[in-house]
Design a protein around this motif. Structure first.
Motif, PDB file in Angstrom:
ATOM      1  N   UNK A   1       0.849  -1.163   0.000  1.00  0.00           N
ATOM      2  CA  UNK A   1       0.000   0.000   0.000  1.00  0.00           C
ATOM      3  C   UNK A   1       0.898   1.231   0.000  1.00  0.00           C
ATOM      4  N   UNK A   2       0.688   2.103  -0.972  1.00  0.00           N
ATOM      5  CA  UNK A   2       1.500   3.291  -1.076  1.00  0.00           C
ATOM      6  C   UNK A   2       1.020   4.422  -0.202  1.00  0.00           C
ATOM      7  N   UNK A   3      -0.261   4.405   0.171  1.00  0.00           N
ATOM      8  CA  UNK A   3      -0.804   5.507   0.943  1.00  0.00           C
ATOM      9  C   UNK A   3      -2.107   5.092   1.592  1.00  0.00           C
ATOM     10  N   UNK A   4      -2.623   5.945   2.435  1.00  0.00           N
ATOM     11  CA  UNK A   4      -3.958   5.785   3.001  1.00  0.00           C
ATOM     12  C   UNK A   4      -4.768   6.990   2.548  1.00  0.00           C
ATOM     13  N   UNK A   5      -6.066   6.868   2.592  1.00  0.00           N
ATOM     14  CA  UNK A   5      -6.942   7.913   2.084  1.00  0.00           C
ATOM     15  C   UNK A   5      -8.032   8.224   3.102  1.00  0.00           C
ATOM     16  N   UNK A   6      -8.475   9.460   3.085  1.00  0.00           N
ATOM     17  CA  UNK A   6      -9.548   9.912   3.961  1.00  0.00           C
ATOM     18  C   UNK A   6     -10.507  10.743   3.135  1.00  0.00           C
ATOM     19  N   UNK A   7     -11.776  10.429   3.224  1.00  0.00           N
ATOM     20  CA  UNK A   7     -12.804  11.287   2.638  1.00  0.00           C
ATOM     21  C   UNK A   7     -13.339  12.113   3.785  1.00  0.00           C
ATOM     22  N   UNK A   8     -13.109  13.428   3.722  1.00  0.00           N
ATOM     23  CA  UNK A   8     -13.516  14.275   4.840  1.00  0.00           C
ATOM     24  C   UNK A   8     -15.026  14.513   4.808  1.00  0.00           C
ATOM     25  N   UNK A   9     -15.582  15.120   5.855  1.00  0.00           N
ATOM     26  CA  UNK A   9     -17.033  15.322   5.909  1.00  0.00           C
ATOM     27  C   UNK A   9     -17.600  16.137   4.737  1.00  0.00           C
ATOM     28  N   UNK A  45       3.989  15.455   5.416  1.00  0.00           N
ATOM     29  CA  UNK A  45       4.224  14.455   4.368  1.00  0.00           C
ATOM     30  C   UNK A  45       5.500  13.665   4.655  1.00  0.00           C
ATOM     31  N   UNK A  46       6.548  14.335   5.087  1.00  0.00           N
ATOM     32  CA  UNK A  46       7.800  13.638   5.418  1.00  0.00           C
ATOM     33  C   UNK A  46       7.609  12.663   6.570  1.00  0.00           C
ATOM     34  N   UNK A  47       6.883  13.106   7.596  1.00  0.00           N
ATOM     35  CA  UNK A  47       6.628  12.221   8.731  1.00  0.00           C
ATOM     36  C   UNK A  47       5.800  11.013   8.305  1.00  0.00           C
ATOM     37  N   UNK A  48       4.774  11.267   7.474  1.00  0.00           N
ATOM     38  CA  UNK A  48       3.963  10.162   6.981  1.00  0.00           C
ATOM     39  C   UNK A  48       4.843   9.163   6.232  1.00  0.00           C
ATOM     40  N   UNK A  49       5.673   9.657   5.324  1.00  0.00           N
ATOM     41  CA  UNK A  49       6.528   8.778   4.517  1.00  0.00           C
ATOM     42  C   UNK A  49       7.502   7.999   5.398  1.00  0.00           C
ATOM     43  N   UNK A  50       8.076   8.646   6.408  1.00  0.00           N
ATOM     44  CA  UNK A  50       9.020   7.959   7.295  1.00  0.00           C
ATOM     45  C   UNK A  50       8.346   6.794   8.009  1.00  0.00           C
ATOM     46  N   UNK A  51       7.115   7.014   8.485  1.00  0.00           N
ATOM     47  CA  UNK A  51       6.393   5.939   9.170  1.00  0.00           C
ATOM     48  C   UNK A  51       5.960   4.870   8.162  1.00  0.00           C
ATOM     49  N   UNK A  52       5.408   5.300   7.028  1.00  0.00           N
ATOM     50  CA  UNK A  52       4.921   4.342   6.023  1.00  0.00           C
ATOM     51  C   UNK A  52       6.056   3.468   5.497  1.00  0.00           C
ATOM     52  N   UNK A  53       7.215   4.061   5.297  1.00  0.00           N
ATOM     53  CA  UNK A  53       8.352   3.292   4.780  1.00  0.00           C
ATOM     54  C   UNK A  53       8.914   2.310   5.800  1.00  0.00           C
ATOM     55  N   UNK A  54       8.532   2.478   7.057  1.00  0.00           N
ATOM     56  CA  UNK A  54       9.043   1.607   8.125  1.00  0.00           C
ATOM     57  C   UNK A  54       7.910   0.923   8.891  1.00  0.00           C
TER      58      UNK A  54
END
Length: 83
Positions: A1-9, A45-54
């Motif tokens: 999975x490359x990313x997660x998605x959110x549909x806001x209200x 975005x950097x924090x997301x990528x750091x967590x997602x990559x690990x």
């Protein structure tokens, strides 16, 4: 999975670090984090990528008990008709 998605209200689709402000606004007490993440989108975005990559490394830190509770909660919500 490359990313997660959110549909806001409002029906807008947000992904990865860009979704943090919308997500935090939905959580109790999340407004300060929403404001912080909205002010620093590149950092979010950097924090997301750091967590997602690990994620496999972080996954090892989650106890079996916590995983079991999460599985039960997901099953309960699915049975109740939530997606």
């Amino acid at each position: 999975m490359g990313s997660w998605h959110l549909v806001d209200p409002d029906g807008r689709l947000r992904s990865a670090g860009a979704a943090f402000p919308s997500l935090f606004r939905l959580l109790p007490g999340g407004r300060p984090l929403a404001a912080l993440s909205a002010r620093g989108p590149r950092l979010s975005e950097r924090l997301y990528r750091a967590v997602a990559d690990n994620r496999s490394r972080f996954g090892r830190l989650v106890t079996d008990g916590a995983k079991g509770r999460a599985d039960r909660r997901i099953a309960e919500r699915a049975a109740a008709g939530y997606s």
